[in-house]
Design a protein around this motif. Structure first.
Motif, PDB file in Angstrom:
ATOM      1  N   MET A 188       0.819  -1.190   0.000  1.00 41.93           N
ATOM      2  CA  MET A 188       0.000   0.000   0.000  1.00 41.93           C
ATOM      3  C   MET A 188       0.867   1.260   0.000  1.00 41.93           C
ATOM      4  SD  MET A 188      -3.150   1.228   2.452  1.00 41.93           S
ATOM      5  CE  MET A 188      -3.577  -0.427   2.738  1.00 41.93           C
ATOM      6  N   GLU A 189       2.032   1.188   0.642  1.00 47.91           N
ATOM      7  CA  GLU A 189       2.911   2.362   0.682  1.00 47.91           C
ATOM      8  C   GLU A 189       3.377   2.746  -0.719  1.00 47.91           C
ATOM      9  OE1 GLU A 189       7.186   3.595   2.509  1.00 47.91           O
ATOM     10  OE2 GLU A 189       5.815   2.515   3.838  1.00 47.91           O
ATOM     11  N   TYR A 190       3.633   1.745  -1.559  1.00 42.67           N
ATOM     12  CA  TYR A 190       4.089   2.022  -2.922  1.00 42.67           C
ATOM     13  C   TYR A 190       3.024   2.791  -3.703  1.00 42.67           C
ATOM     14  CZ  TYR A 190       5.327   1.395  -7.794  1.00 42.67           C
ATOM     15  OH  TYR A 190       5.603   1.622  -9.106  1.00 42.67           O
ATOM     16  N   ILE A 191       1.780   2.322  -3.657  1.00 44.55           N
ATOM     17  CA  ILE A 191       0.722   2.996  -4.413  1.00 44.55           C
ATOM     18  C   ILE A 191       0.431   4.376  -3.822  1.00 44.55           C
ATOM     19  CG2 ILE A 191      -1.236   1.946  -3.203  1.00 44.55           C
ATOM     20  CD1 ILE A 191      -1.097   2.651  -6.952  1.00 44.55           C
ATOM     21  N   SER A 225      -4.820   6.000   4.300  1.00 49.11           N
ATOM     22  CA  SER A 225      -6.028   5.799   5.115  1.00 49.11           C
ATOM     23  C   SER A 225      -7.259   5.635   4.234  1.00 49.11           C
ATOM     24  CB  SER A 225      -6.209   6.940   6.116  1.00 49.11           C
ATOM     25  OG  SER A 225      -6.602   8.126   5.464  1.00 49.11           O
ATOM     26  N   HIS A 226      -7.274   6.306   3.099  1.00 50.81           N
ATOM     27  CA  HIS A 226      -8.395   6.150   2.172  1.00 50.81           C
ATOM     28  C   HIS A 226      -8.291   4.830   1.399  1.00 50.81           C
ATOM     29  CE1 HIS A 226     -10.116  10.088   2.831  1.00 50.81           C
ATOM     30  NE2 HIS A 226      -8.901  10.613   2.739  1.00 50.81           N
ATOM     31  N   LEU A 227      -7.087   4.423   1.075  1.00 46.72           N
ATOM     32  CA  LEU A 227      -6.891   3.202   0.305  1.00 46.72           C
ATOM     33  C   LEU A 227      -7.227   1.948   1.101  1.00 46.72           C
ATOM     34  CD1 LEU A 227      -3.570   3.948  -1.616  1.00 46.72           C
ATOM     35  CD2 LEU A 227      -5.924   4.157  -2.433  1.00 46.72           C
ATOM     36  N   SER A 281      -8.181  -6.133  -2.386  1.00 46.91           N
ATOM     37  CA  SER A 281      -6.945  -6.350  -3.141  1.00 46.91           C
ATOM     38  C   SER A 281      -7.158  -6.220  -4.651  1.00 46.91           C
ATOM     39  CB  SER A 281      -6.333  -7.709  -2.801  1.00 46.91           C
ATOM     40  OG  SER A 281      -7.210  -8.749  -3.186  1.00 46.91           O
ATOM     41  N   SER A 282      -8.296  -6.623  -5.149  1.00 49.26           N
ATOM     42  CA  SER A 282      -8.593  -6.490  -6.578  1.00 49.26           C
ATOM     43  C   SER A 282      -8.670  -5.010  -6.969  1.00 49.26           C
ATOM     44  CB  SER A 282      -9.918  -7.187  -6.896  1.00 49.26           C
ATOM     45  OG  SER A 282     -10.306  -6.910  -8.223  1.00 49.26           O
ATOM     46  N   GLU A 283      -9.318  -4.216  -6.151  1.00 47.09           N
ATOM     47  CA  GLU A 283      -9.419  -2.782  -6.422  1.00 47.09           C
ATOM     48  C   GLU A 283      -8.042  -2.112  -6.328  1.00 47.09           C
ATOM     49  OE1 GLU A 283     -13.941  -1.854  -4.825  1.00 47.09           O
ATOM     50  OE2 GLU A 283     -12.326  -2.170  -3.363  1.00 47.09           O
ATOM     51  N   MET A 284      -7.223  -2.553  -5.385  1.00 47.91           N
ATOM     52  CA  MET A 284      -5.873  -2.000  -5.249  1.00 47.91           C
ATOM     53  C   MET A 284      -5.037  -2.316  -6.497  1.00 47.91           C
ATOM     54  SD  MET A 284      -5.131  -0.207  -2.574  1.00 47.91           S
ATOM     55  CE  MET A 284      -3.365  -0.364  -2.439  1.00 47.91           C
ATOM     56  N   ASP A 285      -5.161  -3.529  -7.011  1.00 50.94           N
ATOM     57  CA  ASP A 285      -4.432  -3.902  -8.223  1.00 50.94           C
ATOM     58  C   ASP A 285      -4.870  -3.047  -9.403  1.00 50.94           C
ATOM     59  OD1 ASP A 285      -3.029  -5.837  -6.832  1.00 50.94           O
ATOM     60  OD2 ASP A 285      -4.293  -7.505  -7.528  1.00 50.94           O
ATOM     61  N   ASP A 288      -2.565  -0.253 -11.482  1.00 50.46           N
ATOM     62  CA  ASP A 288      -2.430  -0.232 -12.941  1.00 50.46           C
ATOM     63  C   ASP A 288      -2.863   1.116 -13.513  1.00 50.46           C
ATOM     64  OD1 ASP A 288      -1.501  -2.844 -12.931  1.00 50.46           O
ATOM     65  OD2 ASP A 288      -3.460  -3.727 -13.466  1.00 50.46           O
ATOM     66  N   ALA A 289      -3.957   1.652 -12.997  1.00 51.91           N
ATOM     67  CA  ALA A 289      -4.475   2.935 -13.488  1.00 51.91           C
ATOM     68  C   ALA A 289      -3.502   4.068 -13.187  1.00 51.91           C
ATOM     69  CB  ALA A 289      -5.834   3.226 -12.858  1.00 51.91           C
ATOM     70  N   VAL A 290      -2.929   4.067 -12.007  1.00 51.19           N
ATOM     71  CA  VAL A 290      -1.965   5.114 -11.636  1.00 51.19           C
ATOM     72  C   VAL A 290      -0.750   5.048 -12.559  1.00 51.19           C
ATOM     73  CG1 VAL A 290      -0.352   5.852  -9.829  1.00 51.19           C
ATOM     74  CG2 VAL A 290      -2.720   5.368  -9.245  1.00 51.19           C
TER      75      VAL A 290
END
Length: 140
Positions: free
Chosen positions: A1-4, A113-115, A120-124, A128-130
């Motif tokens: 999460m820190e990376y994103i 905190s928002h993420l 996990s699917s939404e994070m992936d 990709d979108a970022v």
């Protein structure tokens, strides 16, 4: 999460620099303009004033004003280039770097905190979108 969180945080500056900021916009001595100069130096290392101005798309007069104020406040220092003694680079100090590191940590904490609300699917998908957004914005 820190990376994103870090990637999203970095996008803010890129979006502002490439899509929002107009070349003729005046830069006032505010926390935002101070941090903009410090962020450029933190990210890109010591630079001559004209390069800082190019990064921020502001005039030589505005950069001179900002650099003078930031130097007086101990956030940056002027250093003669070892390659060309006529060239003066602007370098961030430990005090200036601490400001940027603190701001970045606060921004990343807020984003994280928002993420946390995402699975996990939404994070992936977001990662990709970022990455896609970053690649596109860097081209403009």
């Amino acid at each position: 999460m820190e990376y994103i969180s870090s990637q999203i945080s970095d996008l803010f500056g890129l979006i502002y620099k490439n899509l929002i900021r107009e070349e003729a916009d005046p830069v006032l001595l505010s926390t935002n303009s101070r941090n903009a100069v410090l962020a450029v130096l933190y990210r890109d290392g010591p630079l001559p004033m004209n390069m800082i101005g190019e990064h921020l798309r502001v005039t030589k007069g505005n950069i001179t004003f900002l650099v003078d104020k930031l130097e007086k406040d101990g956030f940056i220092k002027r250093e003669r280039s070892s390659n060309d003694r006529r060239k003066i680079n602007i370098e961030i100090t430990k005090k200036g770097a601490a400001v940027i590191e603190n701001e970045r940590q606060l921004r990343m904490k807020n984003i994280s905190s928002h993420l946390e609300k995402l699975d996990s699917s939404e994070m992936d998908r977001l990662a990709d979108a970022v990455q896609t957004i970053r690649q596109i914005i860097e081209k403009v």
